[in-house]
Design a protein around this motif. Structure first.
Motif, PDB file in Angstrom:
ATOM      1  N   UNK A 100     -30.524   7.249 -13.614  1.00 23.56           N
ATOM      2  CA  UNK A 100     -30.774   6.196 -14.600  1.00 23.56           C
ATOM      3  C   UNK A 100     -30.723   4.834 -13.903  1.00 23.56           C
ATOM      4  N   UNK A 101     -31.268   3.845 -14.582  1.00 17.25           N
ATOM      5  CA  UNK A 101     -31.292   2.499 -14.012  1.00 17.25           C
ATOM      6  C   UNK A 101     -29.885   1.988 -13.719  1.00 17.25           C
ATOM      7  N   UNK A 102     -28.976   2.205 -14.695  1.00 16.64           N
ATOM      8  CA  UNK A 102     -27.584   1.765 -14.509  1.00 16.64           C
ATOM      9  C   UNK A 102     -26.989   2.416 -13.262  1.00 16.64           C
ATOM     10  N   UNK A 103     -27.288   3.701 -13.090  1.00 22.54           N
ATOM     11  CA  UNK A 103     -26.672   4.409 -11.977  1.00 22.54           C
ATOM     12  C   UNK A 103     -27.273   4.005 -10.635  1.00 22.54           C
ATOM     13  N   UNK A 104     -28.521   3.552 -10.639  1.00 16.61           N
ATOM     14  CA  UNK A 104     -29.098   3.032  -9.388  1.00 16.61           C
ATOM     15  C   UNK A 104     -28.312   1.800  -8.931  1.00 16.61           C
ATOM     16  N   UNK A 105     -27.911   0.974  -9.906  1.00 18.44           N
ATOM     17  CA  UNK A 105     -27.086  -0.197  -9.576  1.00 18.44           C
ATOM     18  C   UNK A 105     -25.720   0.268  -9.074  1.00 18.44           C
ATOM     19  N   UNK A 106     -25.144   1.257  -9.761  1.00 23.84           N
ATOM     20  CA  UNK A 106     -23.834   1.784  -9.341  1.00 23.84           C
ATOM     21  C   UNK A 106     -23.909   2.339  -7.922  1.00 23.84           C
ATOM     22  N   UNK A 107     -25.040   2.984  -7.610  1.00 24.11           N
ATOM     23  CA  UNK A 107     -25.212   3.575  -6.283  1.00 24.11           C
ATOM     24  C   UNK A 107     -25.067   2.503  -5.202  1.00 24.11           C
ATOM     25  N   UNK A 108     -25.570   1.322  -5.491  1.00 23.25           N
ATOM     26  CA  UNK A 108     -25.439   0.213  -4.530  1.00 23.25           C
ATOM     27  C   UNK A 108     -24.016  -0.321  -4.500  1.00 23.25           C
ATOM     28  N   UNK A 109     -23.409  -0.454  -5.673  1.00 25.12           N
ATOM     29  CA  UNK A 109     -22.164  -1.225  -5.750  1.00 25.12           C
ATOM     30  C   UNK A 109     -20.895  -0.385  -5.797  1.00 25.12           C
ATOM     31  N   UNK A 110     -20.940   0.738  -6.509  1.00 28.76           N
ATOM     32  CA  UNK A 110     -19.747   1.571  -6.652  1.00 28.76           C
ATOM     33  C   UNK A 110     -20.157   2.976  -7.075  1.00 28.76           C
ATOM     34  N   UNK A 111     -20.603   3.778  -6.098  1.00 32.49           N
ATOM     35  CA  UNK A 111     -21.213   5.079  -6.425  1.00 32.49           C
ATOM     36  C   UNK A 111     -20.306   6.015  -7.227  1.00 32.49           C
ATOM     37  N   UNK A 112     -18.974   5.910  -7.055  1.00 31.14           N
ATOM     38  CA  UNK A 112     -18.100   6.818  -7.815  1.00 31.14           C
ATOM     39  C   UNK A 112     -18.237   6.623  -9.316  1.00 31.14           C
ATOM     40  N   UNK A 113     -18.624   5.418  -9.713  1.00 30.82           N
ATOM     41  CA  UNK A 113     -18.782   5.139 -11.132  1.00 30.82           C
ATOM     42  C   UNK A 113     -19.912   5.973 -11.757  1.00 30.82           C
ATOM     43  N   UNK A 114     -20.823   6.471 -10.911  1.00 30.92           N
ATOM     44  CA  UNK A 114     -21.910   7.303 -11.453  1.00 30.92           C
ATOM     45  C   UNK A 114     -21.317   8.528 -12.158  1.00 30.92           C
ATOM     46  N   UNK A 115     -20.204   9.031 -11.643  1.00 31.61           N
ATOM     47  CA  UNK A 115     -19.585  10.228 -12.233  1.00 31.61           C
ATOM     48  C   UNK A 115     -19.166   9.995 -13.684  1.00 31.61           C
ATOM     49  N   UNK A 116     -18.994   8.730 -14.055  1.00 30.08           N
ATOM     50  CA  UNK A 116     -18.559   8.379 -15.404  1.00 30.08           C
ATOM     51  C   UNK A 116     -19.761   8.117 -16.332  1.00 30.08           C
ATOM     52  N   UNK A 117     -20.972   8.294 -15.792  1.00 34.57           N
ATOM     53  CA  UNK A 117     -22.175   7.972 -16.572  1.00 34.57           C
ATOM     54  C   UNK A 117     -22.308   8.910 -17.770  1.00 34.57           C
ATOM     55  N   UNK A 118     -22.790   8.366 -18.876  1.00 35.71           N
ATOM     56  CA  UNK A 118     -22.989   9.185 -20.068  1.00 35.71           C
ATOM     57  C   UNK A 118     -24.461   9.567 -20.230  1.00 35.71           C
ATOM     58  N   UNK A 119     -25.306   9.094 -19.299  1.00 36.27           N
ATOM     59  CA  UNK A 119     -26.747   9.405 -19.340  1.00 36.27           C
ATOM     60  C   UNK A 119     -26.984  10.894 -19.052  1.00 36.27           C
ATOM     61  N   UNK A 120     -27.864  11.527 -19.857  1.00 33.73           N
ATOM     62  CA  UNK A 120     -28.028  12.983 -19.721  1.00 33.73           C
ATOM     63  C   UNK A 120     -28.627  13.409 -18.391  1.00 33.73           C
TER      64      UNK A 120
END
Ligand code: ATP
Ligand code: MG
Length: 417
Positions: free
Chosen positions: A192-212
């Motif tokens: 997801x778009x949000x997770x692409x940003x997380x990938x740059x800044x804080x990849x562990x936060x992707x694990x908390x994503x609610x996107x399917x």
């Protein structure tokens, strides 16, 4: 004309809800006090920086949820979106570095601009516990024990699961981070778009994503446990051994990362299946990097916050701390009005809950007494007045007894249960 609704996502607290909040807070205060925690109240707003720097640029709270405004003096301030950053700020502002360990508890409103739905409000309330200045895992065990005791004393422990994870020390965390970056970089197209940003800044936060779509990728992502170094393993084992020693059940959930960026080592959530989608009632973890991030000296910390509204839905009627049933003082005729005021006042100073109507004949007053579920009605007419006595009716039993006015308080205290 003023709009007569509360702002979307905010609620008035009154009636049964007030009693629920009060009960939970009193039990919370009692448990926290037994663990040696002291109350702290930080301001409801802080400089925006306090939260922006600590909660992390990629956290939902900072990105989308803060109530931030510029005040008349041009300061950027934010309504408290969580407790820890403000308490950490208070720890440093008050020069408490020499007084560690500091053990705090707090309770009050929290503000987040979220989409209002069941269990999710824009103004809600948290109870918070923090231990500051203890790098040892004993503090993690202790805050978890406070949480567990609280939920048990609220009578809901059996419906709630403790989910536990270790986010590792900085070294383990970095190794894991690298593995995640490698993995998600290989699947960039599906993120997801949000997770692409997380990938740059804080990849562990992707694990908390609610996107399917993200969730599907997360299922096959590397697991943190494989990247723990010895120190992380030892720390985590101390925590789990401690919990086992106290008989506190837990489930390891290696996908659990907290919504805020400052956590390391222990992270946990207490969840229930009784509240639908919003099933987390209490959550927290260790935040050894927080104070440094705020510009202070390196100081360890661990704590949690619990959502009052969600707990209030779970507790059962019979644990509620209700006020005692009232005693109703009833003048019979105008002549005893003044004496009745005095009698009511004396009973109240003896600690008895007393209601005295402002007008109406005896019939009306007794009707109201029944409606209020009064336990006794005290009737004083001319005859009683002259003899210094009162007629005390037990409204449950339908019996009545003459009691001397000087002995009324003792009589009520002896006979109300
Ligand atoms: P979620 O994943 O549900 O958004 P969170 O990670 O944002 O939760 P925390 O910051 O850990 O939540 O807050 C601790 C607790 O406060 C939550 O477990 C929940 O019980 C409660 N809480 C959080 N946000 C809300 C809200 N908007 N309305 C009511 N309670 C809330
Ligand atoms: Mg949230």
């Amino acid at each position: 004309m003023a709009r007569l609704q509360p702002v979307r996502g905010t609620h008035d607290i009154l009636g049964d809800k007030s009693i629920r909040f009060r009960t939970i807070f009193e039990i919370f205060r009692s448990v926290a006090t037994r663990y040696g925690h002291q109350e702290i109240d930080t301001p409801i707003f802080e400089f925006t920086e306090t939260f922006k720097r600590t909660l992390g640029e990629t956290s939902d709270v900072v990105n989308k949820e803060m109530y931030t405004f510029e005040d008349r003096g041009g300061e950027h301030v934010t309504l408290r979106p969580e407790y820890t950053a403000g308490i950490a700020r208070a720890f440093m502002s008050n020069g408490l570095q020499q007084s560690t360990p500091c053990k705090f508890y707090s309770f009050g409103p929290i503000f987040r601009y979220e989409r209002p739905q069941k269990g999710r409000m824009r103004q809600f309330h948290q109870m918070d516990v923090e231990i500051i200045g203890v790098p040892e895992a004993q503090a993690d065990i202790e805050v978890l024990a406070i949480a567990s005791d609280l939920l048990n004393e609220l009578g809901i422990g059996q419906h709630i699961t403790l989910e536990l994870n270790s986010l590792g020390d900085p070294e383990s965390r970095n190794d894991y981070r690298d593995a995640l970056v490698k993995y998600f970089n290989g699947h960039k197209g599906a993120l997801s778009e949000d997770s692409l940003v997380r990938l740059e800044k804080n990849p562990m936060r992707i694990l908390d994503s609610k996107d399917e779509g993200d969730r599907l990728l997360i299922a096959d992502a590397p697991r943190i446990g494989e990247y723990y170094n010895q120190e992380t393993k030892d720390f985590f084992a101390t925590v789990t051994d401690g919990l086992e020693g106290l008989g506190i059940d837990y489930q390891i959930n290696d996908r659990l990362v907290r919504g805020l960026d400052y956590y390391c080592h222990t992270a946990f959530e207490f969840t229930t299946d009784q509240l639908g989608a919003q099933g987390t009632v209490l959550a927290g973890g260790r935040y050894d990097g927080l104070m440094e991030m705020m510009g202070g000296p390196k100081t360890a910390g661990v704590g949690w916050a619990a959502g009052m509204e969600r707990l209030a839905e779970l507790i059962s009627e019979d644990i509620l701390h209700k006020p005692n049933r009232p005693v109703v003082v009833t003048p019979v005729g105008a002549i005893s009005q003044t004496l009745c005021l005095k009698v009511a006042h004396d009973l109240r100073t003896s600690g008895i809950v007393v209601d005295m109507g402002y007008k109406g004949n005896v019939g009306k007053r007794m009707k109201r007494a029944n409606k209020q579920k009064a336990i006794f009605a005290i009737l004083i007419g001319e005859d009683e007045l002259l003899r210094g006595v009162a007629m005390v009716k037990n409204l449950d039993q339908g019996s009545q007894e003459e009691v001397s006015i000087s002995n009324l308080a003792n009589y009520i205290l002896d006979n109300e249960k």
